[in-house]
Motif scaffolding. Structure first.
Motif, mmCIF file in Angstrom:
data_model
loop_
_atom_site.group_PDB
_atom_site.id
_atom_site.type_symbol
_atom_site.label_atom_id
_atom_site.label_comp_id
_atom_site.label_asym_id
_atom_site.label_seq_id
_atom_site.Cartn_x
_atom_site.Cartn_y
_atom_site.Cartn_z
ATOM 1 N N GLY A 40 6.065 4.864 -2.415
ATOM 2 C CA GLY A 40 7.151 4.467 -2.847
ATOM 3 C C GLY A 40 8.074 3.825 -1.791
ATOM 4 O O GLY A 40 9.140 3.485 -2.066
ATOM 5 N N TRP A 41 7.700 3.858 -0.556
ATOM 6 C CA TRP A 41 8.119 3.433 0.597
ATOM 7 C C TRP A 41 7.899 2.111 0.851
ATOM 8 O O TRP A 41 6.705 1.594 0.548
ATOM 9 N N SER A 42 8.631 1.291 1.633
ATOM 10 C CA SER A 42 8.331 0.121 2.097
ATOM 11 C C SER A 42 8.800 -0.082 3.594
ATOM 12 O O SER A 42 9.693 0.580 4.101
ATOM 13 N N VAL A 43 8.378 -0.994 4.291
ATOM 14 C CA VAL A 43 8.567 -1.377 5.574
ATOM 15 C C VAL A 43 9.359 -2.580 5.874
ATOM 16 O O VAL A 43 8.913 -3.531 5.301
ATOM 17 N N VAL A 44 10.480 -2.580 6.354
ATOM 18 C CA VAL A 44 11.395 -3.837 6.623
ATOM 19 C C VAL A 44 11.700 -4.200 7.970
ATOM 20 O O VAL A 44 11.851 -3.243 8.762
ATOM 21 N N ARG A 98 14.390 4.552 0.529
ATOM 22 C CA ARG A 98 12.935 4.486 0.926
ATOM 23 C C ARG A 98 12.344 3.207 1.504
ATOM 24 O O ARG A 98 11.309 2.621 1.425
ATOM 25 N N ARG A 99 13.310 2.721 2.257
ATOM 26 C CA ARG A 99 12.792 1.507 3.174
ATOM 27 C C ARG A 99 12.951 1.984 4.650
ATOM 28 O O ARG A 99 14.030 2.510 5.217
ATOM 29 N N GLU A 101 0.663 -1.165 -0.061
ATOM 30 C CA GLU A 101 0.012 -0.007 0.052
ATOM 31 C C GLU A 101 0.760 1.447 0.171
ATOM 32 O O GLU A 101 0.560 2.318 -0.668
ATOM 33 N N LEU A 102 1.828 1.218 0.799
ATOM 34 C CA LEU A 102 2.698 2.293 1.146
ATOM 35 C C LEU A 102 3.580 2.577 -0.349
ATOM 36 O O LEU A 102 3.686 3.674 -0.783
ATOM 37 N N GLY A 103 3.921 1.494 -0.884
ATOM 38 C CA GLY A 103 4.634 1.619 -2.340
ATOM 39 C C GLY A 103 3.654 2.403 -3.427
ATOM 40 O O GLY A 103 4.155 3.221 -4.248
ATOM 41 N N ARG A 104 2.321 2.021 -3.309
ATOM 42 C CA ARG A 104 1.630 2.495 -4.095
ATOM 43 C C ARG A 104 1.357 4.088 -3.695
ATOM 44 O O ARG A 104 1.307 4.867 -4.710
ATOM 45 N N LEU A 105 1.607 4.518 -2.791
ATOM 46 C CA LEU A 105 1.402 5.944 -2.347
ATOM 47 C C LEU A 105 2.553 6.826 -2.326
ATOM 48 O O LEU A 105 2.494 7.832 -3.180
#
Ligand SMILES: C[C@H](O)[C@H](O)[C@H]1CNc2nc(N)[nH]c(=O)c2N1
Ligand SMILES: N[C@@H](Cc1ccccc1)C(=O)O
Ligand SMILES: [Fe+2]
Length: 297
Positions: free
Chosen positions: A84-88, A106-107, A78-82
């Motif tokens: 371009g970030w991701s959560v790792v 952007r991680r 979802e964040l990627g669509r908004l």
């Protein structure tokens, strides 16, 4: 959180590579999910009207109240669509340069573990609730999302100049404990350290005790900070564009060269150049703060 500045070199657990990422997110049990749900419900009691509008919208966009600890894969999609970030997932605090490298790409590295019932009210290390509930909603704001990436890149430059403590102070007073003036007289919290606990939300936004001062980068980077109690001073931005202009769109070279080693100002100080919104009584801090019985709100 900028704890990394003060921690001794961290020993990398054997199962992790140089990126310090867990191969996969922890499997949470029903007790863990219940802890998340209770923490979430407690915050929702105090956030409306006190949290930045962008934060509340981020919670909704990511549906963080769907129940249970969120799945990082779903969140990242979802964040990627908004933005371009991701959560790792990471096991704990990771070394500064690794943390910066993830941000620059952007991680967002989020603590994998969740606090227990025993540490429900206060934890020293960032857990998944602080990291995901506190930080991730703001990453849905496009300007804030860019600021965080630029902060990551700025980390390496600060390391080259040996000015990481000063940059850590900026992180502390914006990303962790920042306030936003949405309209005259309407102060909201956008810092994750404020938004992930029940007491500091009310204290930071409404209490008489703390100073509230308009953000000035030269001043903030010279200001000390405490990591284990409510802040005596908060810095206020006018908008995320204002924050971006003051930091990203300015070259810190000259500032880094002119900084004194160590901090110039105590975290309680109000100085001549300050544009003060609220001069604090500092009552909470002067009475001894956490553990002294002083009332926060
Ligand atoms: C200054 C720098 O931003 C800070 O110390 C970093 C270090 N490592 C971290 N590691 C994790 N997992 N989370 C953090 O917030 C940080 N913060
Ligand atoms: N513009 C800053 C970099 C920076 C970006 C974002 C946050 C903080 C610092 C510099 O020249 O070093
Ligand atoms: Fe944090």
């Amino acid at each position: 959180m900028p704890e990394g500045v003060f921690t001794a070199p961290l020993k990398r657990p054997d199962h992790l590579g140089e990126d310090w990422l867990e191969p996969k997110q922890t499997e949470y049990d029903s007790d863990d999910d219940a802890i998340w749900n209770d923490l979430f419900a407690r915050q929702m009691e105090v956030l409306p009207g006190r949290a930045a509008t962008a934060f509340m919208q981020g919670l909704e966009k990511l549906d963080l109240g769907r129940g249970g600890v969120p799945d990082f894969g779903d969140l990242s999609a979802e964040l990627g669509r908004l933005t371009g970030w991701s959560v790792v997932p990471v096991p704990m605090l990771i070394p500064d340069h690794v943390f910066f490298w993830h941000l620059a790409n952007r991680r967002f590295p989020a603590g994998n573990f969740i606090r227990t019932r025993e540490t429900f009210d206060y934890i020293q290390e960032p857990d998944v609730f602080h990291d995901v509930f506190g930080h991730v909603p703001m990453l849905t704001d496009p300007v804030y999302a860019d600021y965080m990436q630029e902060y990551g890149k700025a980390g390496w430059k600060a390391m080259r100049h040996n000015r990481l403590k000063a940059l850590g102070s900026l992180y502390w007073y914006t990303v962790e404990f920042g306030l936003l003036q949405e309209a005259p007289g309407d102060i909201r919290a956008y810092g994750a350290g404020i938004l992930s606990g029940p007491t500091e939300v009310v204290y930071a936004v409404e209490a008489e005790s703390p100073n509230r001062i308009m953000l000035n980068v030269d001043r903030v980077m010279r200001t000390d900070y405490v990591i284990s109690d409510l802040q005596p001073t908060y810095f206020v931005i006018k908008s995320f564009e204002d924050l971006y202009q003051q930091t990203v769109e300015r070259d810190f070279d000259r500032l880094y060269r002119t900084l004194d080693p160590g901090f110039t100002y105590a975290n309680t100080a109000v100085i001549d150049v300050d544009d003060v919104l609220h001069p604090g009584t500092l009552e909470y801090t002067l009475r001894g703060g956490r553990g002294s019985g002083a009332k926060a709100v």
